[in-house]
Design a protein around this motif. Structure first.
Motif, PDB file in Angstrom:
ATOM      1  N   PRO A   1       1.665  13.491  14.164  1.00 13.57           N
ATOM      2  CA  PRO A   1       2.452  13.161  12.980  1.00 13.57           C
ATOM      3  C   PRO A   1       1.600  13.120  11.717  1.00 13.57           C
ATOM      4  CG  PRO A   1       2.128  11.211  14.336  1.00 13.57           C
ATOM      5  CD  PRO A   1       1.571  12.377  15.095  1.00 13.57           C
ATOM      6  N   ALA A   2       2.162  13.618  10.640  1.00 10.14           N
ATOM      7  CA  ALA A   2       1.485  13.553   9.342  1.00 10.14           C
ATOM      8  C   ALA A   2       1.494  12.115   8.853  1.00 10.14           C
ATOM      9  CB  ALA A   2       2.201  14.453   8.341  1.00 10.14           C
ATOM     10  N   VAL A   3       0.457  11.736   8.113  1.00  9.39           N
ATOM     11  CA  VAL A   3       0.355  10.357   7.623  1.00  9.39           C
ATOM     12  C   VAL A   3      -0.086  10.344   6.163  1.00  9.39           C
ATOM     13  CG1 VAL A   3      -2.024  10.072   8.423  1.00  9.39           C
ATOM     14  CG2 VAL A   3      -0.608   8.067   8.120  1.00  9.39           C
ATOM     15  N   ASP A   4       0.487   9.432   5.418  1.00  5.94           N
ATOM     16  CA  ASP A   4       0.060   9.150   4.049  1.00  5.94           C
ATOM     17  C   ASP A   4      -0.512   7.742   4.055  1.00  5.94           C
ATOM     18  OD1 ASP A   4       1.107  11.553   3.169  1.00  5.94           O
ATOM     19  OD2 ASP A   4       3.014  10.675   2.531  1.00  5.94           O
ATOM     20  N   VAL A   5      -1.649   7.558   3.394  1.00  5.09           N
ATOM     21  CA  VAL A   5      -2.275   6.237   3.295  1.00  5.09           C
ATOM     22  C   VAL A   5      -2.476   5.939   1.821  1.00  5.09           C
ATOM     23  CG1 VAL A   5      -4.271   4.813   3.911  1.00  5.09           C
ATOM     24  CG2 VAL A   5      -3.495   6.592   5.482  1.00  5.09           C
ATOM     25  N   TYR A   6      -1.987   4.774   1.407  1.00  5.73           N
ATOM     26  CA  TYR A   6      -2.251   4.365   0.032  1.00  5.73           C
ATOM     27  C   TYR A   6      -2.554   2.878  -0.010  1.00  5.73           C
ATOM     28  CZ  TYR A   6       2.666   2.834  -0.221  1.00  5.73           C
ATOM     29  OH  TYR A   6       3.859   2.224   0.005  1.00  5.73           O
ATOM     30  N   GLU A   7      -3.169   2.469  -1.118  1.00  9.05           N
ATOM     31  CA  GLU A   7      -3.661   1.104  -1.232  1.00  9.05           C
ATOM     32  C   GLU A   7      -3.390   0.584  -2.634  1.00  9.05           C
ATOM     33  OE1 GLU A   7      -7.980  -1.188  -0.780  1.00  9.05           O
ATOM     34  OE2 GLU A   7      -7.877   0.983  -0.624  1.00  9.05           O
ATOM     35  N   ASP A   8      -3.046  -0.704  -2.716  1.00 10.71           N
ATOM     36  CA  ASP A   8      -2.977  -1.366  -4.007  1.00 10.71           C
ATOM     37  C   ASP A   8      -3.759  -2.669  -3.911  1.00 10.71           C
ATOM     38  OD1 ASP A   8      -1.302  -3.228  -2.772  1.00 10.71           O
ATOM     39  OD2 ASP A   8       0.530  -2.435  -3.664  1.00 10.71           O
ATOM     40  N   THR A   9      -3.603  -3.546  -4.855  1.00 17.09           N
ATOM     41  CA  THR A   9      -4.419  -4.765  -4.864  1.00 17.09           C
ATOM     42  C   THR A   9      -4.041  -5.740  -3.765  1.00 17.09           C
ATOM     43  OG1 THR A   9      -2.913  -5.780  -6.466  1.00 17.09           O
ATOM     44  CG2 THR A   9      -4.852  -4.619  -7.336  1.00 17.09           C
ATOM     45  N   GLN A  10      -2.841  -5.630  -3.221  1.00 18.16           N
ATOM     46  CA  GLN A  10      -2.357  -6.583  -2.231  1.00 18.16           C
ATOM     47  C   GLN A  10      -2.379  -6.072  -0.792  1.00 18.16           C
ATOM     48  OE1 GLN A  10      -1.423  -9.697  -3.320  1.00 18.16           O
ATOM     49  NE2 GLN A  10      -2.089  -8.981  -5.326  1.00 18.16           N
TER      50      GLN A  10
ATOM     51  N   LYS B   1      -6.977  -9.576   2.860  1.00 19.10           N
ATOM     52  CA  LYS B   1      -7.403 -10.972   2.909  1.00 19.10           C
ATOM     53  C   LYS B   1      -7.437 -11.539   1.503  1.00 19.10           C
ATOM     54  CE  LYS B   1     -10.341 -10.189   6.925  1.00 19.10           C
ATOM     55  NZ  LYS B   1     -11.724 -10.139   7.410  1.00 19.10           N
ATOM     56  N   ALA B   2      -7.244 -12.852   1.406  1.00 16.69           N
ATOM     57  CA  ALA B   2      -7.206 -13.498   0.094  1.00 16.69           C
ATOM     58  C   ALA B   2      -8.513 -13.307  -0.662  1.00 16.69           C
ATOM     59  CB  ALA B   2      -6.894 -14.980   0.250  1.00 16.69           C
ATOM     60  N   GLU B   3      -9.645 -13.385   0.039  1.00 17.64           N
ATOM     61  CA  GLU B   3     -10.931 -13.231  -0.645  1.00 17.64           C
ATOM     62  C   GLU B   3     -11.181 -11.798  -1.090  1.00 17.64           C
ATOM     63  OE1 GLU B   3     -11.797 -13.285   3.842  1.00 17.64           O
ATOM     64  OE2 GLU B   3     -10.684 -14.566   2.487  1.00 17.64           O
ATOM     65  N   ALA B   4     -10.441 -10.851  -0.547  1.00 16.65           N
ATOM     66  CA  ALA B   4     -10.631  -9.449  -0.927  1.00 16.65           C
ATOM     67  C   ALA B   4      -9.780  -9.053  -2.126  1.00 16.65           C
ATOM     68  CB  ALA B   4     -10.294  -8.543   0.247  1.00 16.65           C
ATOM     69  N   LYS B   5      -8.774  -9.866  -2.428  1.00 15.78           N
ATOM     70  CA  LYS B   5      -7.900  -9.539  -3.550  1.00 15.78           C
ATOM     71  C   LYS B   5      -8.640  -9.797  -4.856  1.00 15.78           C
ATOM     72  CE  LYS B   5      -3.809 -10.637  -0.902  1.00 15.78           C
ATOM     73  NZ  LYS B   5      -2.727 -11.591  -0.699  1.00 15.78           N
ATOM     74  N   PRO B   6      -8.473  -8.930  -5.803  1.00 15.49           N
ATOM     75  CA  PRO B   6      -9.178  -9.123  -7.076  1.00 15.49           C
ATOM     76  C   PRO B   6      -8.676 -10.365  -7.803  1.00 15.49           C
ATOM     77  CG  PRO B   6      -7.692  -7.262  -7.204  1.00 15.49           C
ATOM     78  CD  PRO B   6      -7.674  -7.734  -5.790  1.00 15.49           C
ATOM     79  N   LYS B   7      -9.597 -11.055  -8.429  1.00 11.74           N
ATOM     80  CA  LYS B   7      -9.254 -12.258  -9.185  1.00 11.74           C
ATOM     81  C   LYS B   7      -9.543 -11.987 -10.649  1.00 11.74           C
ATOM     82  CE  LYS B   7     -10.379 -15.120  -5.305  1.00 11.74           C
ATOM     83  NZ  LYS B   7     -11.493 -15.562  -4.573  1.00 11.74           N
ATOM     84  N   GLN B   8      -8.613 -12.397 -11.473  1.00 12.54           N
ATOM     85  CA  GLN B   8      -8.792 -12.210 -12.896  1.00 12.54           C
ATOM     86  C   GLN B   8      -9.216 -13.537 -13.497  1.00 12.54           C
ATOM     87  OE1 GLN B   8      -5.389 -10.734 -14.946  1.00 12.54           O
ATOM     88  NE2 GLN B   8      -6.487 -10.432 -16.849  1.00 12.54           N
ATOM     89  N   VAL B   9     -10.263 -13.504 -14.287  1.00 14.50           N
ATOM     90  CA  VAL B   9     -10.767 -14.706 -14.945  1.00 14.50           C
ATOM     91  C   VAL B   9     -10.344 -14.624 -16.398  1.00 14.50           C
ATOM     92  CG1 VAL B   9     -12.833 -15.992 -15.574  1.00 14.50           C
ATOM     93  CG2 VAL B   9     -12.728 -14.791 -13.377  1.00 14.50           C
ATOM     94  N   LYS B  10      -9.640 -15.676 -16.833  1.00 15.57           N
ATOM     95  CA  LYS B  10      -9.201 -15.704 -18.225  1.00 15.57           C
ATOM     96  C   LYS B  10     -10.319 -16.268 -19.081  1.00 15.57           C
ATOM     97  CE  LYS B  10      -4.350 -15.860 -17.329  1.00 15.57           C
ATOM     98  NZ  LYS B  10      -3.062 -16.214 -17.873  1.00 15.57           N
TER      99      LYS B  10
END
Length: 166
Positions: free
Chosen positions: A47-56, A139-148
């Motif tokens: 089967p053909a597969v598509d893989v994509y990623e976002d911040t979550q 994982k929570a630690e892998a998600k990007p964090k924005q510092v204001k």
């Protein structure tokens, strides 16, 4: 070095037709045996597969039309995602009535190495219209964090006290 015969009035479409004929003969010969004992279900189904990623999350979408949901096995072990299944040939007609079978049948196995940022315990899968979607939450630690960045004023700064000489 290949020597090619030059024909000045040859159409470019004749080259395309020649290439098409050569490719057709290659594909007809590839993987087929001569005679009538040819297996209609032969061939590898991948089967053909598509893989994509976002911040979550990381999402995999596999095309598995004709595979029943109950016949798909999804496992995560040692940071490896494995998807197994089988598309079965269901012949309602006798084999000798078929003129051409182009769809692939058989069992398949696809394995993917997961990044360390994926939570292996938070995997979900949905199946709709022949497309299997597997969502891997990060994982929570892998998600990007924005510092204001706070904007300070002169009133917020600590005041300096001058010492007077007595």
């Amino acid at each position: 070095m290949t020597i090619t015969r030059f024909t000045p009035f040859r159409s470019p479409w004749s080259d395309v037709a020649l290439l098409q004929n050569r490719l057709n003969s290659i594909f007809q010969d590839f993987g087929h045996t001569s005679g009538e004992n040819e297996s209609l279900t032969a061939g590898n189904f991948v089967p053909a597969v598509d893989v994509y990623e976002d911040t979550q999350k990381v999402v995999l979408k596999l095309e598995v039309p004709g595979v029943k949901q109950e016949e798909i096995d999804i496992r995560v072990e040692n940071q490896t995602l494995t998807v197994k299944g089988e598309r079965k040939f269901e012949a309602e007609e006798k084999e000798e009535n078929f003129h051409r079978i182009e769809r692939r049948y058989g069992s398949f196995v696809r394995s993917f190495t997961l990044p360390q940022t994926v939570d292996a315990d938070a995997v979900t899968a949905t199946y709709d219209a022949g497309v299997l979607s597997i969502t891997l939450t990060k994982k929570a630690e892998a998600k990007p964090k924005q510092v204001k960045i706070g904007v300070g004023s002169a009133a917020d700064k600590p005041k300096q006290v001058e010492a007077s000489a007595a």
